[in-house]
Scaffold this motif. Sequence first.
Motif, PDB file in Angstrom:
ATOM      1  N   MET A 111       0.792  -1.105  -0.037  1.00 50.08           N
ATOM      2  CA  MET A 111       0.108  -0.137   0.058  1.00 50.08           C
ATOM      3  C   MET A 111       0.705   1.241   0.051  1.00 50.08           C
ATOM      4  O   MET A 111       0.650   2.077  -0.719  1.00 50.08           O
ATOM      5  CB  MET A 111      -1.099  -0.045   1.279  1.00 50.08           C
ATOM      6  N   ASN A 112       1.885   1.419   0.781  1.00 58.81           N
ATOM      7  CA  ASN A 112       2.763   2.239   1.022  1.00 58.81           C
ATOM      8  C   ASN A 112       3.520   2.683  -0.416  1.00 58.81           C
ATOM      9  O   ASN A 112       3.669   3.776  -0.840  1.00 58.81           O
ATOM     10  CB  ASN A 112       3.719   2.243   1.960  1.00 58.81           C
ATOM     11  N   GLN A 113       3.711   1.578  -0.892  1.00 58.03           N
ATOM     12  CA  GLN A 113       4.746   1.509  -2.428  1.00 58.03           C
ATOM     13  C   GLN A 113       3.516   2.440  -3.346  1.00 58.03           C
ATOM     14  O   GLN A 113       3.985   3.013  -4.394  1.00 58.03           O
ATOM     15  CB  GLN A 113       4.963   0.293  -2.867  1.00 58.03           C
ATOM     16  N   ASN A 114       2.285   2.325  -3.132  1.00 60.38           N
ATOM     17  CA  ASN A 114       1.282   2.798  -3.872  1.00 60.38           C
ATOM     18  C   ASN A 114       0.824   4.225  -3.397  1.00 60.38           C
ATOM     19  O   ASN A 114      -0.383   4.619  -3.838  1.00 60.38           O
ATOM     20  CB  ASN A 114       0.004   1.997  -4.191  1.00 60.38           C
ATOM     21  N   ASP A 115       1.595   4.639  -2.569  1.00 60.95           N
ATOM     22  CA  ASP A 115       1.278   6.141  -2.244  1.00 60.95           C
ATOM     23  C   ASP A 115      -0.114   6.091  -1.251  1.00 60.95           C
ATOM     24  O   ASP A 115      -0.619   7.098  -1.245  1.00 60.95           O
ATOM     25  CB  ASP A 115       1.171   6.918  -3.303  1.00 60.95           C
ATOM     26  N   LEU A 116      -0.303   5.029  -0.374  1.00 58.66           N
ATOM     27  CA  LEU A 116      -1.482   4.784   0.277  1.00 58.66           C
ATOM     28  C   LEU A 116      -1.062   4.676   1.993  1.00 58.66           C
ATOM     29  O   LEU A 116      -1.637   4.155   2.567  1.00 58.66           O
ATOM     30  CB  LEU A 116      -2.296   3.652  -0.198  1.00 58.66           C
ATOM     31  N   GLN A 117       0.012   5.457   1.980  1.00 58.19           N
ATOM     32  CA  GLN A 117       0.362   5.567   3.498  1.00 58.19           C
ATOM     33  C   GLN A 117      -0.622   6.048   4.568  1.00 58.19           C
ATOM     34  O   GLN A 117      -0.902   5.750   5.653  1.00 58.19           O
ATOM     35  CB  GLN A 117       1.704   6.692   3.744  1.00 58.19           C
ATOM     36  N   ASP A 118      -1.507   7.217   3.907  1.00 55.06           N
ATOM     37  CA  ASP A 118      -2.537   7.567   4.822  1.00 55.06           C
ATOM     38  C   ASP A 118      -3.927   6.791   4.875  1.00 55.06           C
ATOM     39  O   ASP A 118      -4.635   7.290   5.509  1.00 55.06           O
ATOM     40  CB  ASP A 118      -2.828   8.964   4.286  1.00 55.06           C
ATOM     41  N   VAL A 119      -3.764   5.823   4.244  1.00 55.81           N
ATOM     42  CA  VAL A 119      -5.216   4.851   4.326  1.00 55.81           C
ATOM     43  C   VAL A 119      -5.011   3.935   5.493  1.00 55.81           C
ATOM     44  O   VAL A 119      -4.002   3.054   5.427  1.00 55.81           O
ATOM     45  CB  VAL A 119      -5.626   4.279   2.833  1.00 55.81           C
ATOM     46  N   PRO A 120      -5.799   4.326   6.472  1.00 55.88           N
ATOM     47  CA  PRO A 120      -5.945   3.196   7.879  1.00 55.88           C
ATOM     48  C   PRO A 120      -6.365   1.664   7.209  1.00 55.88           C
ATOM     49  O   PRO A 120      -7.194   1.712   6.265  1.00 55.88           O
ATOM     50  CB  PRO A 120      -6.612   3.836   8.729  1.00 55.88           C
ATOM     51  N   ILE A 121      -6.073   0.750   8.107  1.00 61.66           N
ATOM     52  CA  ILE A 121      -6.416  -0.544   8.060  1.00 61.66           C
ATOM     53  C   ILE A 121      -7.396  -0.870   9.467  1.00 61.66           C
ATOM     54  O   ILE A 121      -6.920  -0.587  10.423  1.00 61.66           O
ATOM     55  CB  ILE A 121      -5.494  -1.545   7.833  1.00 61.66           C
ATOM     56  N   ILE A 122      -8.385  -1.499   9.127  1.00 63.05           N
ATOM     57  CA  ILE A 122      -8.946  -2.255  10.152  1.00 63.05           C
ATOM     58  C   ILE A 122      -9.139  -3.725   9.960  1.00 63.05           C
ATOM     59  O   ILE A 122      -9.023  -4.221   8.881  1.00 63.05           O
ATOM     60  CB  ILE A 122     -10.339  -1.693  10.530  1.00 63.05           C
TER      61      ILE A 122
END
Lengths: 340, 136
Positions: B84-95
């Motif tokens: 996810m981070n590689q896809n620039d999704l650092q700010d998206v939380p996981i539950i």
Amino acid sequence: MKDLIQNILNGNRRALARMLTMVENEREGYQQALAALFPHTGHAWVIGITGAPGTGKSSLVNALAQKYRQQDKTVGILAVDPTSPFTGGAILGDRIRMRDLYSDPGVFIRSMATRGSLGGLSRATRDAIRVMDAGGFDVILVETVGAGQSEVDIVRTAQTTIVVEAPGLGDDIQAIKAGILEIADILVVNKADRVGAKNTVQALKMMLEIGHPAARTQPVLHHGELMQIENHTSINPTPLWIPPIIQTITMDFTGIDALIQAIENHRAYIEQNHLSAEIERERIRIELYERLQNVLMTRLMNGLTQQQIEAVVERVRTRELEPSQAVMMLIDMHNTEGML
Amino acid sequence: MSKEIMSEKIRILIAKPGLDGHDRGAKVIARALRDAGFEVIYTGLRQTAEMIAASALQEDVDVVGLSILSGAHMALVPHIREVMNQNDLQDVPIILGGIIPEEDKPALSEYGVKGVFGPGTSMQEIIDTITKIVNR
């Protein structure tokens, strides 16, 4: 904002995804962003896929997208699913059938909920198509909600409309009466390996013979006599095109090449007959009319208080006012000058 | 058209990574969240980290919800976070939903896991937590 636009035009997928959300939620500034993207649209061929629930629309989209990728064309997919009228929520499950496409950077799939629209698409679908178009996709596949007989928005949105049927979903009378068949540029009988597929093809052929304006240029034989059936106007913008019936099995790609060829033929038909401009003009007319309706409605409602509306509701309930009188009254209550 | 339908929706991805084939829980959650007015993108079983990241990106979701019952969460979650981070999704939380031991929770929070829901969690608690995370 300028960055967002530039990123979308450069093919940045995150920017594209963000913009789609902005458009769906009508967030502040979305109209300016759309205006900036608009000059960059008009490149993609937009293909609509509609049909009853369970006919295999998502699987067909999956198969079509893979074939287009083999031709090195980039593919944008908009998959619309229904919003619950009671809770406002939605389960968007079309991606389940498209897992073959996830890892391909040349494919972008976006699920949309109808959010109260009844025509098989959502209010933002038209804008979403334009955003994808500006994002540089060669082909945009738009899958409608499972549609029955009258969800025909797609025909005013897509350049080629595919109506998907499957065996075992009602008799030939369903085929004759269903308005959804009139909008087809191409008819697909999916799940063609199933029992009854031949009957479905036959019913569609018959429907075309007696119902389609173009097919009627050939006389219809009835009890051995030639019958003349009168023409009537159709909402289909290319009335002289006779929709081909293509049988497909998405599991093994049977018929998908034929379907892509049919789409190409339809596109060539439109282009060779110079119909594009007139089709587009008609669509713009309809779109402007709808948007005008929305804007005027919003402005009118903003100019009325809840109490004013409730008072009129009560007067209708007590039979003091007839509904159409009530509407005139609401318009009078509103400061019309402020509206325009 | 009611205001309810037109307002901004919370968009959540519900996916099952890994190999266990038990998706009833994920379906129940998807349905409950729909009934709470969310837009749920349901992608089903056996999702790879790459599939999850691609879906989260394209659908522009506010939260990624993962259902893991296999016990492999300490292997799956860090990998999914990384992709996810590689896809620039650092700010998206996981539950996370499933069988998750208490002692794993601190480590999971380092991977952006903002909620862990085990068996017996009430739907309302899940809905409230997501709403709070999305902060609307």
